[in-house]
Design a protein around this motif. Sequence first.
Motif, mmCIF file in Angstrom:
data_model
loop_
_atom_site.group_PDB
_atom_site.id
_atom_site.type_symbol
_atom_site.label_atom_id
_atom_site.label_comp_id
_atom_site.label_asym_id
_atom_site.label_seq_id
_atom_site.Cartn_x
_atom_site.Cartn_y
_atom_site.Cartn_z
ATOM 1 N N ALA A 98 0.848 -1.382 0.053
ATOM 2 C CA ALA A 98 -0.069 0.198 0.073
ATOM 3 C C ALA A 98 0.862 1.309 -0.016
ATOM 4 O O ALA A 98 0.690 2.085 -0.744
ATOM 5 N N PRO A 99 1.843 1.364 0.949
ATOM 6 C CA PRO A 99 2.743 2.683 0.826
ATOM 7 C C PRO A 99 3.474 3.017 -0.443
ATOM 8 O O PRO A 99 3.555 4.155 -0.811
ATOM 9 N N THR A 100 3.892 1.899 -1.140
ATOM 10 C CA THR A 100 4.615 1.928 -2.263
ATOM 11 C C THR A 100 3.779 2.430 -3.507
ATOM 12 O O THR A 100 3.775 3.209 -4.427
ATOM 13 N N LEU A 101 2.492 1.919 -3.471
ATOM 14 C CA LEU A 101 1.376 1.979 -4.471
ATOM 15 C C LEU A 101 0.976 3.597 -4.306
ATOM 16 O O LEU A 101 1.002 4.284 -5.234
ATOM 17 N N LEU A 102 0.912 4.104 -3.359
ATOM 18 C CA LEU A 102 0.542 5.529 -2.932
ATOM 19 C C LEU A 102 1.625 6.217 -3.350
ATOM 20 O O LEU A 102 1.336 7.427 -4.150
ATOM 21 N N ARG A 103 2.945 6.097 -3.064
ATOM 22 C CA ARG A 103 4.050 6.657 -3.696
ATOM 23 C C ARG A 103 4.025 6.996 -5.276
ATOM 24 O O ARG A 103 4.245 7.883 -5.782
ATOM 25 N N THR A 104 3.732 5.430 -5.800
ATOM 26 C CA THR A 104 3.918 5.397 -7.071
ATOM 27 C C THR A 104 2.692 6.395 -8.022
ATOM 28 O O THR A 104 3.092 7.029 -9.013
ATOM 29 N N TRP A 105 1.821 6.384 -7.383
ATOM 30 C CA TRP A 105 0.499 7.266 -7.988
ATOM 31 C C TRP A 105 0.542 8.724 -8.033
ATOM 32 O O TRP A 105 0.444 9.332 -8.858
ATOM 33 N N THR A 106 1.317 9.027 -6.803
ATOM 34 C CA THR A 106 1.612 10.592 -6.537
ATOM 35 C C THR A 106 2.510 10.772 -7.382
ATOM 36 O O THR A 106 2.455 12.023 -8.231
ATOM 37 N N GLU A 107 3.860 9.891 -7.555
ATOM 38 C CA GLU A 107 4.831 10.333 -8.634
ATOM 39 C C GLU A 107 4.161 10.438 -10.072
ATOM 40 O O GLU A 107 4.615 11.400 -11.066
ATOM 41 N N ILE A 108 3.273 9.724 -10.296
ATOM 42 C CA ILE A 108 2.664 9.434 -11.751
ATOM 43 C C ILE A 108 1.708 10.898 -11.999
ATOM 44 O O ILE A 108 1.629 11.433 -13.058
ATOM 45 N N VAL A 109 1.110 11.199 -10.875
ATOM 46 C CA VAL A 109 0.105 12.490 -10.906
ATOM 47 C C VAL A 109 0.978 13.649 -11.140
ATOM 48 O O VAL A 109 1.002 14.746 -12.015
ATOM 49 N N LYS A 110 2.181 13.761 -10.444
ATOM 50 C CA LYS A 110 3.020 14.821 -10.466
ATOM 51 C C LYS A 110 3.727 14.974 -11.978
ATOM 52 O O LYS A 110 4.021 15.836 -12.574
ATOM 53 N N SER A 111 4.081 13.630 -12.458
ATOM 54 C CA SER A 111 4.871 13.661 -13.704
ATOM 55 C C SER A 111 3.993 13.976 -14.907
ATOM 56 O O SER A 111 4.254 14.401 -15.719
ATOM 57 N N ALA A 112 2.751 13.965 -14.394
ATOM 58 C CA ALA A 112 1.667 14.447 -15.710
ATOM 59 C C ALA A 112 1.412 15.785 -15.621
ATOM 60 O O ALA A 112 0.778 16.483 -16.571
ATOM 61 N N GLY A 113 2.465 16.650 -14.668
ATOM 62 C CA GLY A 113 2.315 17.951 -14.719
ATOM 63 C C GLY A 113 1.266 18.704 -14.019
ATOM 64 O O GLY A 113 0.883 19.632 -13.822
ATOM 65 N N ILE A 114 0.641 17.741 -12.956
ATOM 66 C CA ILE A 114 -0.683 18.203 -12.193
ATOM 67 C C ILE A 114 -0.071 18.693 -10.661
ATOM 68 O O ILE A 114 0.439 17.818 -9.866
ATOM 69 N N LYS A 115 -0.037 20.036 -10.427
ATOM 70 C CA LYS A 115 0.090 20.463 -9.158
ATOM 71 C C LYS A 115 -1.069 20.972 -8.179
ATOM 72 O O LYS A 115 -0.962 21.014 -7.227
ATOM 73 N N HIS A 116 -2.007 21.049 -8.967
ATOM 74 C CA HIS A 116 -3.484 21.389 -8.149
ATOM 75 C C HIS A 116 -4.676 20.719 -8.977
ATOM 76 O O HIS A 116 -4.751 20.669 -10.106
ATOM 77 N N ILE A 117 -5.491 20.207 -8.139
ATOM 78 C CA ILE A 117 -6.617 19.402 -8.541
ATOM 79 C C ILE A 117 -7.976 20.205 -8.374
ATOM 80 O O ILE A 117 -8.134 20.256 -6.952
ATOM 81 N N ARG A 118 -8.487 20.856 -9.290
ATOM 82 C CA ARG A 118 -9.859 21.533 -8.993
ATOM 83 C C ARG A 118 -10.877 20.710 -9.100
ATOM 84 O O ARG A 118 -11.655 20.643 -10.038
ATOM 85 N N GLY A 119 -11.169 19.630 -8.187
ATOM 86 C CA GLY A 119 -12.032 18.735 -8.416
ATOM 87 C C GLY A 119 -11.747 17.718 -6.994
ATOM 88 O O GLY A 119 -11.390 18.334 -5.809
ATOM 89 N N SER A 120 -12.152 16.462 -7.276
ATOM 90 C CA SER A 120 -12.123 15.617 -5.862
ATOM 91 C C SER A 120 -11.093 14.384 -6.390
ATOM 92 O O SER A 120 -11.087 13.919 -7.722
ATOM 93 N N VAL A 121 -10.511 13.749 -5.407
ATOM 94 C CA VAL A 121 -9.896 12.512 -5.523
ATOM 95 C C VAL A 121 -10.935 11.408 -5.092
ATOM 96 O O VAL A 121 -11.376 11.544 -4.277
ATOM 97 N N ILE A 122 -11.150 10.498 -6.222
ATOM 98 C CA ILE A 122 -12.538 9.647 -6.233
ATOM 99 C C ILE A 122 -12.052 8.238 -6.141
ATOM 100 O O ILE A 122 -11.317 7.771 -6.999
ATOM 101 N N GLY A 123 -12.485 7.466 -5.073
ATOM 102 C CA GLY A 123 -12.504 5.919 -5.251
ATOM 103 C C GLY A 123 -13.423 5.485 -5.855
ATOM 104 O O GLY A 123 -14.775 5.573 -5.480
ATOM 105 N N ASP A 124 -13.435 4.736 -7.052
ATOM 106 C CA ASP A 124 -14.450 4.488 -7.998
ATOM 107 C C ASP A 124 -14.507 2.842 -7.697
ATOM 108 O O ASP A 124 -13.813 1.831 -8.118
ATOM 109 N N ALA A 125 -15.517 2.446 -6.991
ATOM 110 C CA ALA A 125 -16.009 1.098 -6.528
ATOM 111 C C ALA A 125 -17.030 0.391 -7.478
ATOM 112 O O ALA A 125 -17.798 -0.367 -6.891
ATOM 113 N N THR A 126 -17.624 0.993 -8.392
ATOM 114 C CA THR A 126 -18.595 0.701 -9.260
ATOM 115 C C THR A 126 -18.392 -0.631 -9.878
ATOM 116 O O THR A 126 -19.696 -1.262 -10.185
#
Length: 471
Positions: A98-126
């Motif tokens: 879990a900690p490694t995945l959270l770090r990986t996902w964070t690095e990917i978001v930042k590598s996409a150039g995202i520094k600000h999310i004008r919206g929500s972080v959503i867990g999609d369990a549908t």
Amino acid sequence: MQTSSFVRNGTVALSVRRVRDGATLLDYNAQLSLPSASTLKLVTTATALAVLGDNYTFRTVLEHDGTIKDSVLNGNLYLRGSGDPSLGSNRFAEFADAPTLLRTWTEIVKSAGIKHIRGSVIGDATAIQSLPVPDTWVWGDMGNYYGAGASGLNFNENLYRAVFKPAKTVGIPAVLLRTEPAAPFLKLQNNVKTGPVGSGDEVIIYNAPFTPLVFLEGTVPAGVAEFGVKGSLPDPAYYTAFALQEQLTKTGVVITNQPLAIGPGRVLEPTGSSTPAIVPEAKRTQLHLHTSVPLAELARLTNHQSINLYAESMLIVTGNALAKAPVTTEKAVQQLTRFWQSKGIDLSGFRPKDGSGLSTVGALTAANLTGILSAMTKEKSFLPFYDSIPVVGESGTVKNLARGTSAVGNIRAKSGTIEGVRAYAGYATSADGELMSFTILVNKYQPGSLKGVMGLLEQIMAQLTTLTINE
């Protein structure tokens, strides 16, 4: 065994078949519906492997909607699950915890150039539309680690640890220090006291899906500085979004709204005027794909470690595949039943209520189970299934069973234990080399007689390997 004083008020059932042709070799009370406990996991894993294939993998997608401009995501960030029960688990040396995945996902978001999310972080369990906990599970199980419900987005096996500081005196309240990981959204009511030195985990956690109120009752042992007890997260998808948002915020990403989860059992309310609408997955942009280990490995863990969450996830996902539509736990069981009936198996008396056997009102007959196990030998995925079952005297929950007898190394068996029930099922090899399927169910043995019951069960299993059935 039925005449033993150990089971004078209970029931014993035994079924043994030659798998080559399904011929019945031994049959005692084999048509009586009895609680199966965790031997039901054999049915669930067999069906999943037969329907989905041993190389099937679960996929979890990190994605976003909206647009990215000047380092700002004008939209939502999603983690979309597929029901993977192993996402973020620490059981796999070659896969991220879990900690490694959270770090990986964070690095990917930042590598996409995202520094600000004008919206929500959503867990999609549908992906799973069934409510997480089967409706026949009991209140005393649901809040504990083994009662973790299945979500479309599971994470870290939907677990947390409540860490206590026991007092030095028996009977004095134990202090709740923290949860690991942090879960500030839970409202923990701690009534745990200090028990005798060496008394172990005597804590029961009471909680229900989607509710933050948690009651902690029982005792933790004196004589240790800290003592941890595992509980189940009531809303895994929300926790996953919360944990990712925490990780992103720590690294400097600004997020306008609070984390959210979408899936069964929820009616979303706007968290602010700036909350973008949730966009269908077809219109989202993928940032990262996480793929699970193959289903064969998940089945092996399910049967070796008897993990209820894994079995429940497999049941729902297999039911979805058979129905070609999202199904509830009840409908998934119906799909599973029809699948084996289509193979010619008589499932009279087959009444499971879940995929793991934790339900105390679910039942099947010994003949049902040996019939399915025999039919499974004709499926393409039989060898991975056979390998997923622990070897008596050598591995899994039967590692210490029947030591010093001919059963060791010659029987693969899944154990099953709930209150007043002891069960074993799997495959045995006869003295003349024939593969047999077997099921032994013991229901309502006398309190305090488990040691004697186990001795008799070990004798039966050892005797199976001495049979000569082709004379």
